[in-house]
Write a protein that holds these residues in place. Sequence first.
Motif, PDB file in Angstrom:
ATOM      1  N   THR A  68       0.864  -1.187   0.000  1.00 38.78           N
ATOM      2  CA  THR A  68       0.000   0.000   0.000  1.00 38.78           C
ATOM      3  C   THR A  68       0.894   1.228   0.000  1.00 38.78           C
ATOM      4  O   THR A  68       2.029   1.201   0.515  1.00 38.78           O
ATOM      5  N   VAL A  69       0.362   2.292  -0.576  1.00 43.63           N
ATOM      6  CA  VAL A  69       1.038   3.588  -0.555  1.00 43.63           C
ATOM      7  C   VAL A  69       0.076   4.563   0.103  1.00 43.63           C
ATOM      8  O   VAL A  69      -1.042   4.772  -0.387  1.00 43.63           O
ATOM      9  N   VAL A  70       0.489   5.126   1.228  1.00 46.15           N
ATOM     10  CA  VAL A  70      -0.348   6.062   1.979  1.00 46.15           C
ATOM     11  C   VAL A  70       0.330   7.426   1.978  1.00 46.15           C
ATOM     12  O   VAL A  70       1.551   7.521   2.151  1.00 46.15           O
ATOM     13  N   ALA A  71      -0.477   8.465   1.786  1.00 48.76           N
ATOM     14  CA  ALA A  71       0.093   9.816   1.842  1.00 48.76           C
ATOM     15  C   ALA A  71      -0.925  10.780   2.426  1.00 48.76           C
ATOM     16  O   ALA A  71      -2.104  10.751   2.063  1.00 48.76           O
ATOM     17  N   GLY A  72      -0.461  11.625   3.360  1.00 46.62           N
ATOM     18  CA  GLY A  72      -1.262  12.712   3.920  1.00 46.62           C
ATOM     19  C   GLY A  72      -0.569  14.033   3.656  1.00 46.62           C
ATOM     20  O   GLY A  72       0.491  14.081   3.015  1.00 46.62           O
ATOM     21  N   GLU A  73      -1.154  15.115   4.181  1.00 44.01           N
ATOM     22  CA  GLU A  73      -0.594  16.442   3.929  1.00 44.01           C
ATOM     23  C   GLU A  73       0.829  16.577   4.477  1.00 44.01           C
ATOM     24  O   GLU A  73       1.706  17.161   3.836  1.00 44.01           O
TER      25      GLU A  73
END
Length: 421
Positions: free
Chosen positions: A380-385
């Motif tokens: 999985t690839v997760v990204a937030g601000e």
Amino acid sequence: MSTFKAPKGTYDLLPPASRQHLAVREAIAAPLRTAGYGYIETPGFESVELFARGVGESTDIVTKEMYAFETKGGDRLALRPEGTASVLRAALEGGLHKAGNLPVKLWYSGSYYRYERPQKGRYRHFAQVGAEALGIEDPAVDAELIILADQAYRSLGLRTYRILLNSLGDQRCRPAYRATLQDFLRGLDLDEETRRRIDINPLRVLDDKRESVRRQLTGAPLIVDHLCDDCRAYHDQVRELLTAEGVAFEDDPRLVRGLDYYTRTTFEFVHDGLGSQSAVGGGGRYDGLSEMLGGPALPSVGWALGVDRTVLALEAEGVELPLPPTTSVYAIPLGEKARTTLFSLVTTLRKAGVAADFSYGGRGLKGAMKAANRSGAAYTVVAGERDLAEGVVQLKDMESGEQVPVPVAEAAEELERRLRG
């Protein structure tokens, strides 16, 4: 829940089961492509007369099982109950036999329709992959097709099927056998419909599945004892070629199959793990069919293998196909800026041939991770601000649970590298 259901005797092929069916179709087609067979596709319906002539007016397929209807214009059409007649019609209409490169080798895949009593392994709508070699009378072509089917089944991991083989003679030796068989059958205790079949096509009686009839057929004369010298020599060559290539088969002097057009070589693939519906495919030579359809003499041979039956055979043997995951990478954006960045990453991965999916609908991290687990993704690839402010995305190995930051610009390359390794 929908108000409507699939018609009786049919089925919907849904994920994930559909992946196995597609894999079976591909495995059957693969050896054909390497042997020079080109793909052909024909309409789902044809003239009723095509099947009446091509399949045989006395067959159960035409008399009882064919879906026939009349169009608004008054044409009598039928949903195709089998593939050979349609393929030969299309080849003749397209003039494929005139190119001078015989045999014309064709393969096809699609749905076929017969009005039968629904049971496991026998539906009113079913899928087949078929192959036809048109325009050549050569034992090597018959053997080639049997070997290609055997190769396909072995590539799938099937091992306990059997190949039944017989010869039905030709127009020179079959008439005398037909008369001898008719004399025998007329002495049996048979119902009126079966007696009518004796006059039209007595070989079809040998294909009767009812135990009350089969018991009486014990002493029936066999076509193998009435073959002319040419048919016997032809059949011996087919057998020798198969044996030389290590393809095991069983001689079955009672094998006639359910279609009227067969001559000489006839064969069937059976799997004893399927109960009464043991045939998974079969075929044979049909040297006179082109003339029956108004074409020139085009001696031909072909087969059709049932996709549904093959899947059941795999289940009976406990064979699980090594299907690639539908999703390798699952992207989870947390925030609007991350949506844009990760959507671009997913698009890049797909262009590179990586199976990638995206968390749509703005769901939270917990729900998105559950979806990622269900997808079977390896990463999985997760990204937030905050991640994007630092120029990274979080890459998580779903098997080990390890999570590492990766620069946004290097994420696609890093995922490709990991998936290759």
